[in-house]
Design an enzyme around this catalytic site. Sequence first.
Site, PDB file in Angstrom:
ATOM      1  N   GLU B  60       0.594  -1.019   0.059  1.00 28.86           N
ATOM      2  CA  GLU B  60      -0.033   0.128  -0.219  1.00 28.86           C
ATOM      3  C   GLU B  60       0.925   1.237  -0.073  1.00 28.86           C
ATOM      4  OE1 GLU B  60      -0.747  -2.845   1.853  1.00 28.86           O
ATOM      5  OE2 GLU B  60      -2.790  -3.257   0.828  1.00 28.86           O
ATOM      6  N   HIS B 129     -11.538  -4.753   9.063  1.00 30.46           N
ATOM      7  CA  HIS B 129     -11.873  -4.569   7.753  1.00 30.46           C
ATOM      8  C   HIS B 129     -13.169  -3.977   7.555  1.00 30.46           C
ATOM      9  CE1 HIS B 129      -8.916  -7.734   6.797  1.00 30.46           C
ATOM     10  NE2 HIS B 129      -9.269  -7.884   5.390  1.00 30.46           N
TER      11      HIS B 129
END
Lengths: 326, 324
Positions: B60, B129
């Site tokens: 990322e 999440h």
Amino acid sequence: MALSPELCKKMYTDMWRIRLFEEEANRQTSLGSVVGALHMYCGEEAVAVGVCSNLRDDDYVLGTHRSHGHCLAKGAESHRMMAELFGKATGTCGGKGGSMHIADFSLNMLGANGIVGAGIAPATGAALASKLRGTDQVSVCFFGDGAAARGTFHEGIGLGALWKLPVVYVCENNQYQQWVPRMNVAVLDSVADMAGSYAIPGVSVDGQNLVEVHEVAGEAVERARKGGGPTLIEARTYRFYGHSLGDEEQYRSSEEVDEMRTNHDPIQTFLSTMMEQGWLTEEEDTEIQNQVKDEIAEAVRFAEESPYPTPDNVTTDVLAPEQEVA
Amino acid sequence: MMRTLTFSEALREALHEEMERDETIFVIGEDVITHGGPYKVTDGIAERFPERIFETPIAEAGIMGVGVGAAMAGMNPVVEIMYMDFVTCAMDEVVNQAAKMRYMTGGQASVPMVIRLPCGVGRLLAAQHSQIMESWFMHVPGLQVVVPSTPGDAKGLLKSAIRSPDPVLFFEYKRIYTSTGEVPDGDHTIPIGQAKICREGEDATVVAIGPMVQKSLEAAVLLEDDGYDVEVVDARSLSPLDTETICESVSRTGHAVVCGEDSSFAGAASEIAAVIGENCFRDLKGPVVRVGSPHVPMPFSSELVKHVVPEVPDITEAVSRVMM
Ligand SMILES: Cc1ncc(C[n+]2csc(CCOP(=O)(O)OP(=O)(O)O)c2C)c(N)n1
Ligand SMILES: [Mg+2]
């Protein structure tokens, strides 16, 4: 640890426990009892078992989103894990974590992890703690091949190598990263080759072969315990199921999966070895499988009968309970 | 002309149309080719624009940094972060690089990038999440934060975000990817920074964010039975915030409830409530109340989740309370 028939039987049982636990969890998902994501470890059992069979109870393990195997191999109880998957109050995390966050601190299993690569530096930190406290505990971090691309891999292993900490980094290279074949997004096939950057030993091992994993991990754990610093192990392995349930697996062929299931099943491979060595009889094999089946059936019963957490649990565990100030 | 599309189809259309229009636009993210991303938003782009889509390793910080650099060098990256929780792995790139470049360089730099962030609860994936970090990014000057609640707005706002010369954090609530709605034909854009009055009413204003808009509309219908005529305003853009539309509505109705799915504590709704308090104090006939989740990480068990995520009854209860 030298291979004795007893140890082999234990490892064989442990692999079956993982396999049957997950197949049952999979079934429970289709029944709607287990919710959320289920990342199946089936096919990779020899890695968790081969590594953890070298560990002491007080050694640390950190895992991934695919950690049912790591938890069970470290000794977590299948019934409490099943209850966690059901979201029940009796689960290993009281229903707050679920499949991706199972942890059991009574076993120094410091947690599965929903963030790829997030365990590597913390495993290094747990090893630093052992060193600071003057114990000879070893830390093991499992992670996928995908995690090796993250900065946390570089930074975490870099620090472990710099301070020669008692830690073993175990990469489970199953050749896929979610829905992408590894070599679509990597330049280096072998993760073990990355060890050179940190001047630590890097070993690649057949992750479908329990005996090999056990031996390679044994050396690494011993080196770590004796102050020789970290090792990076790459276990070449394969997941028999999709990334998580519901995966249509369009990125790989069913022939490939069949070939791996038929010819590289870690349980069957080890069974053949044990039979050849005369370490296991057919009766014992049947007995082991039945015993594990009963255990898993019992785990489901326990999970079904357990209560859900109550609403007041929503706000507990955010911080430690308030303590009286002296 | 209007067509009915799902939220993800609308986003996909916006991407295709913009990439057709402007060759500097490219897509970068995990699984964006092989799978079209988890919500299929990038589906078909690899076939149509093979040179302008990059499927990445799990990296990322690298993905985001590449986006920043390419943007400074004249491209228009659309970065997909698979789940917004993972944007924390790239915070330096967003906060210290993308956001501050224009200012630090005395206006020389431009970072025209869009960061797409699937967020919120979906299928019970627990604390790592499910986050909604709207207010984290609202707090950083130099970033824009938009939150569409319908397919039409999703398309119009994504197009504007892509055309913006500055970074945009584009929030996509996972729960509404499959929801459907009307999308106008043609080059449909919606300016960043404009709220929308979705339902007019005289007695109270509900300002809502993301999926709370639909729930507020449902609550407004239920509240009719209690004799309350509720106005619903979709904030749509959180930074810049359309203070004018929001405050005009509240001044007219005299009552305000602000609804977001995120934790109310220091959340986006808190900023909106503060703005209302400052600007509408003399017109307010009751307290400004927030509806949101408690200040806890998202639990796993469905039995706990249902006490975290705010639903329609929480809104009707809040409106009744401020009207008392
Ligand atoms: C930082 C971060 N990025 C992306 C994801 C989404 N994600 C979950 S598992 C996964 C693939 C992981 O691949 P690998 O590390 O090889 O592990 P495997 O699933 O193969 O066991 C991805 C991309 C994540 N959980 N965390
Ligand atoms: Mg992998």
